[in-house]
Design a protein around this motif. Sequence first.
Motif, PDB file in Angstrom:
ATOM      1  N   GLY A 204      -8.044 -32.651   4.727  1.00 11.82           N
ATOM      2  CA  GLY A 204      -7.021 -32.901   5.733  1.00 11.82           C
ATOM      3  C   GLY A 204      -6.230 -31.656   6.062  1.00 11.82           C
ATOM      4  O   GLY A 204      -6.598 -30.540   5.690  1.00 11.82           O
ATOM      5  N   THR A 205      -5.125 -31.862   6.765  1.00 11.03           N
ATOM      6  CA  THR A 205      -4.247 -30.774   7.193  1.00 11.03           C
ATOM      7  C   THR A 205      -2.945 -30.843   6.414  1.00 11.03           C
ATOM      8  O   THR A 205      -2.335 -31.926   6.319  1.00 11.03           O
ATOM      9  N   TYR A 206      -2.511 -29.693   5.894  1.00 11.04           N
ATOM     10  CA  TYR A 206      -1.338 -29.647   5.024  1.00 11.04           C
ATOM     11  C   TYR A 206      -0.430 -28.479   5.400  1.00 11.04           C
ATOM     12  O   TYR A 206      -0.851 -27.541   6.086  1.00 11.04           O
ATOM     13  N   HIS A 207       0.801 -28.557   4.907  1.00  7.77           N
ATOM     14  CA  HIS A 207       1.765 -27.489   5.150  1.00  7.77           C
ATOM     15  C   HIS A 207       2.192 -26.844   3.841  1.00  7.77           C
ATOM     16  O   HIS A 207       2.345 -27.516   2.822  1.00  7.77           O
ATOM     17  N   LEU A 208       2.386 -25.526   3.903  1.00 12.54           N
ATOM     18  CA  LEU A 208       2.932 -24.780   2.769  1.00 12.54           C
ATOM     19  C   LEU A 208       3.863 -23.699   3.315  1.00 12.54           C
ATOM     20  O   LEU A 208       3.410 -22.704   3.878  1.00 12.54           O
ATOM     21  N   SER A 209       5.155 -23.903   3.140  1.00 11.64           N
ATOM     22  CA  SER A 209       6.135 -22.891   3.516  1.00 11.64           C
ATOM     23  C   SER A 209       7.178 -22.799   2.418  1.00 11.64           C
ATOM     24  O   SER A 209       7.495 -23.786   1.747  1.00 11.64           O
ATOM     25  N   GLY A 210       7.700 -21.603   2.227  1.00 14.95           N
ATOM     26  CA  GLY A 210       8.686 -21.404   1.181  1.00 14.95           C
ATOM     27  C   GLY A 210      10.006 -22.082   1.507  1.00 14.95           C
ATOM     28  O   GLY A 210      10.367 -22.272   2.663  1.00 14.95           O
ATOM     29  N   PRO A 267       7.127 -23.814  -2.827  1.00 10.67           N
ATOM     30  CA  PRO A 267       7.555 -22.619  -3.569  1.00 10.67           C
ATOM     31  C   PRO A 267       8.918 -22.121  -3.112  1.00 10.67           C
ATOM     32  O   PRO A 267       9.273 -22.230  -1.936  1.00 10.67           O
ATOM     33  N   ASP A 268       9.689 -21.580  -4.048  1.00 11.52           N
ATOM     34  CA  ASP A 268      11.000 -20.992  -3.747  1.00 11.52           C
ATOM     35  C   ASP A 268      10.785 -19.530  -3.357  1.00 11.52           C
ATOM     36  O   ASP A 268      10.391 -18.715  -4.189  1.00 11.52           O
ATOM     37  N   TRP A 269      11.029 -19.194  -2.094  1.00 17.18           N
ATOM     38  CA  TRP A 269      10.767 -17.829  -1.634  1.00 17.18           C
ATOM     39  C   TRP A 269      11.694 -16.809  -2.277  1.00 17.18           C
ATOM     40  O   TRP A 269      11.354 -15.622  -2.364  1.00 17.18           O
ATOM     41  N   ARG A 270      12.858 -17.253  -2.760  1.00 17.36           N
ATOM     42  CA  ARG A 270      13.787 -16.306  -3.385  1.00 17.36           C
ATOM     43  C   ARG A 270      13.224 -15.770  -4.696  1.00 17.36           C
ATOM     44  O   ARG A 270      13.368 -14.583  -5.004  1.00 17.36           O
ATOM     45  N   ALA A 271      12.556 -16.641  -5.442  1.00 17.75           N
ATOM     46  CA  ALA A 271      11.899 -16.190  -6.669  1.00 17.75           C
ATOM     47  C   ALA A 271      10.704 -15.314  -6.322  1.00 17.75           C
ATOM     48  O   ALA A 271      10.457 -14.292  -6.985  1.00 17.75           O
ATOM     49  N   GLY A 272       9.969 -15.696  -5.288  1.00 19.63           N
ATOM     50  CA  GLY A 272       8.832 -14.887  -4.864  1.00 19.63           C
ATOM     51  C   GLY A 272       9.269 -13.525  -4.363  1.00 19.63           C
ATOM     52  O   GLY A 272       8.582 -12.516  -4.586  1.00 19.63           O
ATOM     53  N   LEU A 273      10.402 -13.481  -3.661  1.00 23.13           N
ATOM     54  CA  LEU A 273      10.936 -12.202  -3.184  1.00 23.13           C
ATOM     55  C   LEU A 273      11.251 -11.277  -4.354  1.00 23.13           C
ATOM     56  O   LEU A 273      10.978 -10.068  -4.288  1.00 23.13           O
ATOM     57  N   LYS A 274      11.789 -11.833  -5.405  1.00 25.24           N
ATOM     58  CA  LYS A 274      12.089 -11.023  -6.597  1.00 25.24           C
ATOM     59  C   LYS A 274      10.815 -10.375  -7.137  1.00 25.24           C
ATOM     60  O   LYS A 274      10.811  -9.183  -7.493  1.00 25.24           O
ATOM     61  N   ASP A 275       9.730 -11.131  -7.174  1.00 27.05           N
ATOM     62  CA  ASP A 275       8.461 -10.586  -7.656  1.00 27.05           C
ATOM     63  C   ASP A 275       7.947  -9.482  -6.717  1.00 27.05           C
ATOM     64  O   ASP A 275       7.415  -8.461  -7.177  1.00 27.05           O
ATOM     65  N   ILE A 276       8.086  -9.701  -5.409  1.00 19.23           N
ATOM     66  CA  ILE A 276       7.640  -8.694  -4.442  1.00 19.23           C
ATOM     67  C   ILE A 276       8.423  -7.403  -4.615  1.00 19.23           C
ATOM     68  O   ILE A 276       7.843  -6.302  -4.671  1.00 19.23           O
ATOM     69  N   LEU A 277       9.741  -7.518  -4.705  1.00 19.36           N
ATOM     70  CA  LEU A 277      10.575  -6.326  -4.865  1.00 19.36           C
ATOM     71  C   LEU A 277      10.271  -5.618  -6.186  1.00 19.36           C
ATOM     72  O   LEU A 277      10.294  -4.383  -6.260  1.00 19.36           O
ATOM     73  N   ASN A 278       9.963  -6.393  -7.204  1.00 19.79           N
ATOM     74  CA  ASN A 278       9.599  -5.795  -8.489  1.00 19.79           C
ATOM     75  C   ASN A 278       8.298  -5.012  -8.357  1.00 19.79           C
ATOM     76  O   ASN A 278       8.174  -3.888  -8.887  1.00 19.79           O
ATOM     77  N   ASP A 279       7.326  -5.577  -7.634  1.00 20.09           N
ATOM     78  CA  ASP A 279       6.059  -4.881  -7.398  1.00 20.09           C
ATOM     79  C   ASP A 279       6.261  -3.575  -6.640  1.00 20.09           C
ATOM     80  O   ASP A 279       5.551  -2.583  -6.857  1.00 20.09           O
ATOM     81  N   LEU A 280       7.225  -3.593  -5.714  1.00 19.37           N
ATOM     82  CA  LEU A 280       7.507  -2.425  -4.894  1.00 19.37           C
ATOM     83  C   LEU A 280       8.453  -1.427  -5.574  1.00 19.37           C
ATOM     84  O   LEU A 280       8.730  -0.356  -5.018  1.00 19.37           O
ATOM     85  N   GLY A 281       8.931  -1.778  -6.743  1.00 18.02           N
ATOM     86  CA  GLY A 281       9.899  -0.931  -7.439  1.00 18.02           C
ATOM     87  C   GLY A 281      11.238  -0.894  -6.744  1.00 18.02           C
ATOM     88  O   GLY A 281      11.991   0.086  -6.863  1.00 18.02           O
ATOM     89  N   ALA A 282      11.556  -1.978  -6.007  1.00 10.70           N
ATOM     90  CA  ALA A 282      12.783  -2.007  -5.216  1.00 10.70           C
ATOM     91  C   ALA A 282      13.774  -3.060  -5.696  1.00 10.70           C
ATOM     92  O   ALA A 282      14.787  -3.305  -5.047  1.00 10.70           O
ATOM     93  N   LEU A 283      13.498  -3.707  -6.828  1.00 17.62           N
ATOM     94  CA  LEU A 283      14.370  -4.762  -7.317  1.00 17.62           C
ATOM     95  C   LEU A 283      15.620  -4.174  -7.969  1.00 17.62           C
ATOM     96  O   LEU A 283      15.536  -3.278  -8.803  1.00 17.62           O
ATOM     97  N   LYS A 284      16.780  -4.713  -7.571  1.00 12.09           N
ATOM     98  CA  LYS A 284      18.035  -4.273  -8.153  1.00 12.09           C
ATOM     99  C   LYS A 284      18.102  -4.717  -9.602  1.00 12.09           C
ATOM    100  O   LYS A 284      17.910  -5.893  -9.918  1.00 12.09           O
ATOM    101  N   VAL A 285      18.328  -3.812 -10.509  1.00 13.34           N
ATOM    102  CA  VAL A 285      18.345  -4.142 -11.938  1.00 13.34           C
ATOM    103  C   VAL A 285      19.703  -4.723 -12.310  1.00 13.34           C
ATOM    104  O   VAL A 285      20.737  -4.217 -11.923  1.00 13.34           O
TER     105      VAL A 285
END
Length: 285
Positions: A204-210, A267-285
């Motif tokens: 079927g057809t489904y939706h996935l958005s943060g 999915p919670d995009w705020r948690a995902g954003l943290k992972d992205i910024l961590n991958d990019l070395g841009a996460l505020k410590v």
Amino acid sequence: MSILVFGTSGQVARELQRQSDQVIALGRDQVDLSNPQACAARIADTDAIAVLNAAAYTAVDKAEEEESLATAINGAAPAAMALACAARGLPFVHISTDYVFNGAGEMPFTPDHPTSPLGAYGRSKLAGEEAVRAACGVHAILRTSWVVSAHGNNFVKTMLRLGAERDRLTIVADQIGGPTCAAAISATCLAVARQLIEDPSKSGTYHLSGGPDVSWADFAREIFAQSGTACEVVDIPTSDYPTPAVRPLNSRMDNATTETVFGLPRPDWRAGLKDILNDLGALKV
């Protein structure tokens, strides 16, 4: 037991390869998506247990001038893939978009809501959806929105670049939707493919958005907050930022069916954003 994936360099395709060593990814040098029969031929020869289409024409504005090419890649290629999968009895997972809707109202769009794309890109993706359904094979069409990751070009990386260069940015505030991390899309695609193997009735057809839904302006504010970027965000209406292709004002999507059928929560995009910024070395410590 491998899973055949169309796409290697896109945001979701890269996450698929990172998340699973069972993925066999096909790039442009191996199959030309503007040649549907080439796509079908690769599926006819595969020993994979499922097929995922993570490749697409995604240049929304350019599609207004190249609609025939966009439709070949986003419409005809998935059609050929779906038919080839149906002939082999293979589950087919196809990624689509919120752009198949017209963006009217403020309520989240459900999977069965009538489609009415505003531009060429949305029309091309809708053509792909309709063809996948018409193939009558085991399938899942997964509509998603506002895709971001540490790879390629996307809103997060653009904001980090511009925020480092400027003290103040004007960002559209009347378009509302759910930013969706490519990692979450990839994990969902893999889980859906495996469940379709066990239970084809879940087709079927489904939706996935943060979640939660947010404006582009508030999304930018969260990017700057998590990265410690000192840049002011000023809200503007869409009318102040004209583009060749019309953007939907409402990109909210109802994810309830995805959770009910597959047991996969929004999915919670705020948690995902943290992972992205961590991958990019841009996460505020």
